[in-house]
Write a protein that holds these residues in place. Structure first.
Motif, PDB file in Angstrom:
ATOM      1  N   GLY A  28       0.923  -1.142  -0.304  1.00 52.61           N
ATOM      2  CA  GLY A  28       0.016  -0.105  -0.135  1.00 52.61           C
ATOM      3  C   GLY A  28       0.773   1.431  -0.254  1.00 52.61           C
ATOM      4  N   ALA A  29       0.268   2.285   0.476  1.00 54.09           N
ATOM      5  CA  ALA A  29       0.678   3.356   0.953  1.00 54.09           C
ATOM      6  C   ALA A  29       2.351   3.905   1.438  1.00 54.09           C
ATOM      7  CB  ALA A  29      -0.342   4.365   0.802  1.00 54.09           C
ATOM      8  N   LEU A  30       2.704   4.936   1.310  1.00 54.54           N
ATOM      9  CA  LEU A  30       3.927   4.650   1.846  1.00 54.54           C
ATOM     10  C   LEU A  30       3.272   5.792   3.375  1.00 54.54           C
ATOM     11  CD1 LEU A  30       7.089   5.928  -0.610  1.00 54.54           C
ATOM     12  CD2 LEU A  30       6.750   3.592   0.145  1.00 54.54           C
TER      13      LEU A  30
ATOM     14  N   ARG B 211       1.570   5.211  12.785  1.00 53.58           N
ATOM     15  CA  ARG B 211       1.885   5.680  12.012  1.00 53.58           C
ATOM     16  C   ARG B 211       1.309   7.485  12.364  1.00 53.58           C
ATOM     17  NH1 ARG B 211      -2.039   2.245   7.730  1.00 53.58           N
ATOM     18  NH2 ARG B 211      -0.819   0.254   7.465  1.00 53.58           N
ATOM     19  N   GLN B 212       2.283   8.788  11.436  1.00 54.54           N
ATOM     20  CA  GLN B 212       2.372   9.938  11.814  1.00 54.54           C
ATOM     21  C   GLN B 212       0.710  10.285  11.280  1.00 54.54           C
ATOM     22  OE1 GLN B 212       4.549  12.056   9.736  1.00 54.54           O
ATOM     23  NE2 GLN B 212       4.687  13.429  10.796  1.00 54.54           N
ATOM     24  N   LEU B 213       0.600  10.823  11.652  1.00 56.89           N
ATOM     25  CA  LEU B 213      -1.407  11.163  11.084  1.00 56.89           C
ATOM     26  C   LEU B 213      -1.052  12.223  10.529  1.00 56.89           C
ATOM     27  CD1 LEU B 213      -2.563  11.172  14.881  1.00 56.89           C
ATOM     28  CD2 LEU B 213      -2.565   9.186  13.151  1.00 56.89           C
ATOM     29  N   PHE B 214      -0.210  13.306  10.759  1.00 56.08           N
ATOM     30  CA  PHE B 214      -0.566  14.410   9.845  1.00 56.08           C
ATOM     31  C   PHE B 214       1.166  14.117   9.298  1.00 56.08           C
ATOM     32  CE2 PHE B 214      -4.154  15.622  13.252  1.00 56.08           C
ATOM     33  CZ  PHE B 214      -4.270  15.048  12.595  1.00 56.08           C
ATOM     34  N   ALA B 215       0.791  14.422   7.837  1.00 56.13           N
ATOM     35  CA  ALA B 215       2.347  14.035   7.501  1.00 56.13           C
ATOM     36  C   ALA B 215       3.282  15.550   6.459  1.00 56.13           C
ATOM     37  CB  ALA B 215       2.638  12.990   5.794  1.00 56.13           C
ATOM     38  N   THR B 216       4.195  15.861   6.908  1.00 59.92           N
ATOM     39  CA  THR B 216       4.567  16.653   7.241  1.00 59.92           C
ATOM     40  C   THR B 216       4.469  17.847   5.304  1.00 59.92           C
ATOM     41  OG1 THR B 216       6.827  16.739   8.343  1.00 59.92           O
ATOM     42  CG2 THR B 216       6.858  18.934   6.970  1.00 59.92           C
ATOM     43  N   TRP B 217       4.385  19.111   5.251  1.00 52.76           N
ATOM     44  CA  TRP B 217       3.695  19.387   3.929  1.00 52.76           C
ATOM     45  C   TRP B 217       4.494  18.979   2.619  1.00 52.76           C
ATOM     46  CZ3 TRP B 217       6.187  23.272   0.769  1.00 52.76           C
ATOM     47  CH2 TRP B 217       7.328  23.614   1.911  1.00 52.76           C
TER      48      TRP B 217
ATOM     49  N   TYR C 243       4.367  12.281  -1.410  1.00 51.80           N
ATOM     50  CA  TYR C 243       4.652  10.084  -1.242  1.00 51.80           C
ATOM     51  C   TYR C 243       4.236   9.626  -0.525  1.00 51.80           C
ATOM     52  CZ  TYR C 243       8.948  11.858  -0.083  1.00 51.80           C
ATOM     53  OH  TYR C 243      10.431  12.371   1.106  1.00 51.80           O
ATOM     54  N   ILE C 244       4.343  10.119   0.923  1.00 54.45           N
ATOM     55  CA  ILE C 244       4.082   9.855   1.914  1.00 54.45           C
ATOM     56  C   ILE C 244       2.579  10.046   2.583  1.00 54.45           C
ATOM     57  CG2 ILE C 244       4.288   9.740   4.677  1.00 54.45           C
ATOM     58  CD1 ILE C 244       6.737  10.688   4.239  1.00 54.45           C
ATOM     59  N   ARG C 245       1.538   9.225   2.809  1.00 50.27           N
ATOM     60  CA  ARG C 245       0.058   8.748   3.042  1.00 50.27           C
ATOM     61  C   ARG C 245      -0.236   9.676   5.186  1.00 50.27           C
ATOM     62  NH1 ARG C 245      -4.277   4.905   0.734  1.00 50.27           N
ATOM     63  NH2 ARG C 245      -3.013   6.108  -0.998  1.00 50.27           N
ATOM     64  N   SER C 246      -0.889  10.834   5.109  1.00 48.53           N
ATOM     65  CA  SER C 246      -0.937  11.282   6.636  1.00 48.53           C
ATOM     66  C   SER C 246      -1.941   9.949   6.941  1.00 48.53           C
ATOM     67  CB  SER C 246      -1.952  12.331   6.298  1.00 48.53           C
ATOM     68  OG  SER C 246      -1.206  13.131   6.230  1.00 48.53           O
ATOM     69  N   GLY C 247      -1.855   9.559   8.626  1.00 48.10           N
ATOM     70  CA  GLY C 247      -2.621   7.865   8.531  1.00 48.10           C
ATOM     71  C   GLY C 247      -3.539   8.933   9.581  1.00 48.10           C
ATOM     72  N   LYS C 248      -4.613  10.117   9.179  1.00 43.81           N
ATOM     73  CA  LYS C 248      -5.286  11.013  10.206  1.00 43.81           C
ATOM     74  C   LYS C 248      -6.533   9.733  10.651  1.00 43.81           C
ATOM     75  CE  LYS C 248      -5.497  14.580   7.071  1.00 43.81           C
ATOM     76  NZ  LYS C 248      -6.250  15.900   6.271  1.00 43.81           N
ATOM     77  N   ASP C 249      -6.558   8.363  10.481  1.00 43.75           N
ATOM     78  CA  ASP C 249      -7.692   7.299  10.594  1.00 43.75           C
ATOM     79  C   ASP C 249      -7.064   6.484  12.149  1.00 43.75           C
ATOM     80  OD1 ASP C 249      -9.870   8.638   9.320  1.00 43.75           O
ATOM     81  OD2 ASP C 249      -9.747   7.346   7.891  1.00 43.75           O
TER      82      ASP C 249
END
Length: 380
Positions: free
Chosen positions: A200-202, A221-227, A232-238
């Protein structure tokens, strides 16, 4: 004549392909090891039987990642010096910086890769040296920036293995709980005590290793990826915010800019967190004192960008006063990876009060002020 010319062309192509294949398979491990010294810059509180939060702010370079053995030697030297200072016991929680595991894509590469002058040049060598892996990774790449995705994805299986071998090994060797900074991997998960990757996604994630060297729970997982990494890196908000039981107390991990969001502290409060680890990373040698890029961030943070430097923003938002945790520590990476430097001054927090580096003894001969590895210790 045409037949001879055709055969000659085919033979030449075969020779070129075989030579290229042989070249990509050759790896040379150098013997140069960068500085192993580290300074104790924060040592707050008194030793007791409740353990301590110990931040290791390493100073790392691309050459340190040339082999896993070399990187182990450097990080183990830092931990050994912490032990000699009396900072390691069976309740110690060691915290390493964000992306300390991501750079494992640099392990066991061609000499041209390490000798590159820019990170873009190095990454081009990475693809050229691993053509089949790169091509397969491009087929599975996600997001807007598929090339950057593929550059990490192509070595993700080895990276996950090396990450657990190195950091799980250090946790067991020194008998500590170790928050292993972070690493970018596709679909990371822990199954039967082993860190695995998916297709899946990074995600930028962090694993905590126990004193037995095994992962505790699932990767955070990082919830809010750096801008600048969102292509290429997905935020893991959930993703859940994991809280794990350690010998020193209930521990939560907020990766990088996740530590800015009040909602995350509210969630950790509800989970009864007592200790917070913040592996962090700021790109750029002088970025700590430069204006904060708040224009890229949500309004919910409630901070005006203009008056703040990057460092002031981190200290104001990270380990926020609304947290009911007993203590926390934010640990940054130091070093130089080709033309990309990293900076940041690690700090701690106890009962809502920030604890920062007050003074540093004279830097080791040949080093620059503000550089070098740091130990940040907080007795609980």
């Amino acid at each position: 004549m045409r037949k001879i010319l055709g055969l000659s062309t085919v033979l030449l192509l075969v020779i070129i392909l075989v030579s290229y294949g042989l070249w990509t398979g050759k790896r040379h491990a150098g013997h140069y090891l960068t500085d192993l010294r580290i300074q104790l810059v924060i040592n707050d509180g008194q030793p007791g039987d409740r353990g301590n939060l110990l931040g290791i702010q390493p100073e790392l370079f691309a050459s340190d990642y040339q082999s896993l053995k070399r990187l182990h030697r450097k990080l183990a030297a830092y931990l050994q010096q912490a032990r000699e200072h009396g900072l390691i016991n069976d309740k110690t929680i060691v915290v390493l910086p964000e992306h300390v595991g991501t750079w494992l894509f640099a392990v066991d590469e061609k000499s041209q890769f390490y000798q590159a002058t820019t990170i873009e040049e190095a990454l081009n060598w990475l693809a050229v040296s691993n053509p089949l892996q790169f091509a397969i990774a491009m087929l599975h790449a996600k997001g807007e920036n598929r090339i950057d995705d593929a550059r990490i994805r192509m070595k993700s299986v080895n990276m996950a293995r090396d990450y657990q071998t190195l950091f799980g090994g250090l946790a067991k060797e020194f008998g500590v709980t170790l928050v292993a900074g972070s690493i970018v991997l596709p679909g990371p998960s822990v199954e039967n005590g082993q860190l695995h990757v998916g297709n899946g996604a990074l995600y930028n994630c962090s694993v905590v290793f126990g004193r037995d060297g095994l992962p505790i729970g699932q990767p955070q997982r990082q919830l809010f990826a750096t801008w600048y990494q969102r292509g290429y890196i997905r935020s893991g908000k959930d993703a859940p915010l994991n809280v794990i039981d350690t010998p020193a107390g209930r521990l939560g991990t907020l990766i990088g800019s996740d530590s800015w969001y009040p909602r995350n502290y509210t969630r950790l409060n509800q989970s009864g967190v007592e200790l917070i680890a913040v592996p962090a990373f700021v790109a750029g040698n002088d970025a700590w004192s430069q204006p904060w890029h708040a224009q890229k961030l949500p309004v919910e943070l409630g901070v005006e960008p203009a008056p703040l430097t990057e460092g002031e923003a981190w200290r104001r938002l990270t380990l926020a006063p609304i947290s009911t945790a007993q203590a926390g520590i934010s640990v940054f990476m130091r070093g130089q990876f080709w033309d990309q430097g990293s900076t940041g001054h690690s700090f701690a927090n106890r009962g809502g009060q920030s604890i920062t580096e007050q003074s540093v003894s004279t830097p080791p001969k040949g080093s620059k002020p503000g550089h070098g590895a740091r130990l940040i210790n907080l007795w609980l």
